[in-house]
Design an enzyme around this catalytic site. Structure first.
Site, PDB file in Angstrom:
ATOM      1  N   GLU A  90      32.962  32.868  43.986  1.00 46.00           N
ATOM      2  CA  GLU A  90      32.157  33.015  42.773  1.00 46.00           C
ATOM      3  C   GLU A  90      31.220  31.831  42.557  1.00 46.00           C
ATOM      4  OE1 GLU A  90      32.928  34.534  38.231  1.00 46.00           O
ATOM      5  OE2 GLU A  90      34.387  33.152  39.099  1.00 46.00           O
ATOM      6  N   GLN A 112      41.229  39.289  38.345  1.00 47.23           N
ATOM      7  CA  GLN A 112      40.763  39.783  37.062  1.00 47.23           C
ATOM      8  C   GLN A 112      41.794  40.717  36.456  1.00 47.23           C
ATOM      9  OE1 GLN A 112      36.994  41.676  37.819  1.00 47.23           O
ATOM     10  NE2 GLN A 112      35.844  39.857  37.242  1.00 47.23           N
ATOM     11  N   ARG A 119      43.900  44.275  37.708  1.00 46.29           N
ATOM     12  CA  ARG A 119      42.799  45.230  37.880  1.00 46.29           C
ATOM     13  C   ARG A 119      42.732  45.821  39.279  1.00 46.29           C
ATOM     14  NH1 ARG A 119      36.452  43.912  36.378  1.00 46.29           N
ATOM     15  NH2 ARG A 119      35.587  45.876  37.091  1.00 46.29           N
ATOM     16  N   GLY A 150      47.849  48.579  41.724  1.00 52.09           N
ATOM     17  CA  GLY A 150      49.243  48.253  41.447  1.00 52.09           C
ATOM     18  C   GLY A 150      49.876  47.533  42.610  1.00 52.09           C
ATOM     19  N   LYS A 200      56.234  37.697  36.748  1.00 48.78           N
ATOM     20  CA  LYS A 200      57.026  38.118  37.900  1.00 48.78           C
ATOM     21  C   LYS A 200      57.356  36.887  38.726  1.00 48.78           C
ATOM     22  CE  LYS A 200      57.088  40.766  42.203  1.00 48.78           C
ATOM     23  NZ  LYS A 200      56.362  41.614  43.174  1.00 48.78           N
TER      24      LYS A 200
END
Length: 454
Positions: A238, A359, A378, A381, A425
């Site tokens: 980015e 994100q 995003r 899964g 997690k």
């Protein structure tokens, strides 16, 4: 073409290796890590070296008599040339003092033979008719990487060997002088206590909505780990490396990032900048700011960095900017799932920790409670499944002004610059939340205890 030439080998070096062991059995400890029996070109030399290794493993002496007895025990003495060949090995060896050099010559020719075999296997892959060019490149890359590392493929291991490795790693953690495979520290004590540090072979996902500071926290962790001695690589998809370097400088020198970017610094600031650049320049940290790249390129670059400089921690900022292999109309969820699996595979292959930013979906902002959940990751899964650790950054001050906070949570102090790090997690440990203080003008996160100390 290859069949016209004899495969590379050095019979004199092979004989000198075994001869060195017969002259001085203790020299085995100096060469055992350099070569294996299969590195020998001539079978009789391979048999002799394997027998020497068996003697060493049983703590028995290595000389002509014991080697002959060991070969006889396995019915291989005649295949190895008999006593006459063992005497020949001693007579042609100038000295055992150069055993390591002889072993390196044997290892070099073995590598060249392995390379020739790899080229042959790659040519077979090249002739295969397939539309999946990236998969073909990955196969070829895996073959070459096996040549470089000497570890072609992972296979079945007995439980005893796995536990032996576990005990060695525990000993390394207990003795810093032995530590080469220990976890990397984030630099935040509460987080390190919760996670036990960043473990090798783990994929750690740091998720947040835009402007929460996920890139800042990832880079802060990278700098902290590098200052602790870890070699760190950063894929900045980015930001340019110049932007990233300026942000790191602002955080380390503790100078307002806006003033630093505009050059509005004082004389005192100049001295702090010089001191900070001196410190940061010595860190084992490497940045790649290529904006558009896929997993094949990233995997190759990470492997090269690992081979040339070593690699402990790899930062990816951020996952959704990695290019997939599909065309425009292909399913992006499926692409991200494949990218996620590839990142986890890279962590295991290189035995490093991969920390990737991710994100979150807009669903976070649409709920009454803005606290992120695993389902907010995003596009896939699969990220949740592949990751060993998933952390989120949550800041209430990004959703409420002070006035709105008074109405929403009367009596509770306004959480200005307080960032909740939610460990949602943790595959091998507990989950919990910890608080950090975000200095937005300095682009750095600090522990609450550190802020209160000032």
């Amino acid at each position: 073409m290859y069949a016209e030439k004899l495969l590379p080998h050095d019979l004199e070096a092979e004989e000198a290796v075994v001869g060195s062991l017969l002259i001085d059995g203790d020299s085995f400890v100096r060469i055992s890590s350099l070569i294996k029996p299969e590195d020998f070109y001539r079978e009789r030399n391979q048999l002799c070296y394997a027998a020497c290794r068996s003697l060493f493993e049983r703590n028995e002496a290595i000389d002509q008599v014991t080697l002959a007895r060991e070969l006889s025990r396995t019915n291989q003495l005649e295949s190895a040339g008999g006593m006459a060949y063992l005497s020949h090995l001693v007579s042609v060896t100038p000295t055992s003092a150069h055993s390591e050099h002889y072993a390196q010559l044997v290892a070099r020719t073995s590598t060249m033979r392995t390379l020739i075999d790899a080229a042959s296997r790659i040519s077979v892959i090249g002739y295969d008719d397939t539309d999946d060019v990236d998969a073909t490149l990955r196969q070829a890359e895996d073959i070459l990487f096996g040549v470089r590392t000497g570890q072609p493929q992972r296979g079945f291991l007995p439980l005893r060997q796995i536990y032996d490795q576990y005990l060695e790693e525990r000993a390394a953690i207990a003795d810093p002088l032995l530590a080469s495979d220990t976890p990397m520290l984030t630099g935040y004590n509460d987080l390190d206590e919760l996670l036990g540090g960043m473990q090798r072979s783990d994929m750690v996902v740091l998720g947040a909505r835009p402007a929460m500071g996920k890139s800042t926290l990832a880079i802060n962790v990278a700098i902290n780990a590098a200052q602790d001695g870890a070699t760190v690589g950063v894929f900045s998809l980015e930001m340019s490396r110049e932007q990233l370097a300026l942000r790191i400088l602002a955080a380390d020198a503790q100078i307002d990032s806006h003033r630093l970017r505009l050059g509005l610094v004082t004389e005192a600031d100049e001295q702090r900048i010089t001191d900070s650049i001196g410190r940061l320049s010595e860190l084992p940290m490497y940045i790649d700011d290529t904006p558009f790249q896929g997993m094949v390129e990233m995997r190759s670059k990470a492997r090269r960095l690992s081979l040339e400089h070593g690699l402990d921690l790899l930062i990816v900022d951020y996952l959704q900017l990695i290019e997939g292999r599909g065309k425009g109309g292909d399913n992006r969820v499926q692409e991200v799932s494949e990218i996620s699996r590839s990142l986890k595979g890279m962590a295991r292959d290189l035995n490093i920790c991969v920390l990737t930013c991710s994100q979150l979906s807009r669903g976070v902002t649409n709920r009454t409670s803005h606290r992120p959940m695993l389902s907010d990751l995003r596009d896939s899964g699969s990220i949740e499944q592949d990751a060993d650790v998933v952390m989120f950054i949550h800041r209430e001050d990004m959703y409420y002004t002070e006035e709105e906070w008074e109405q929403h949570s009367p009596g509770r102090p306004y959480p200005k610059n307080i960032a909740e790090i939610i460990v949602a997690k943790h595959r091998n440990g507990p989950i919990d939340d910890i608080n950090l203080y975000f200095r937005d003008n300095l682009l750095r996160f600090d522990s609450i205890q550190r802020v209160e100390a000032f």
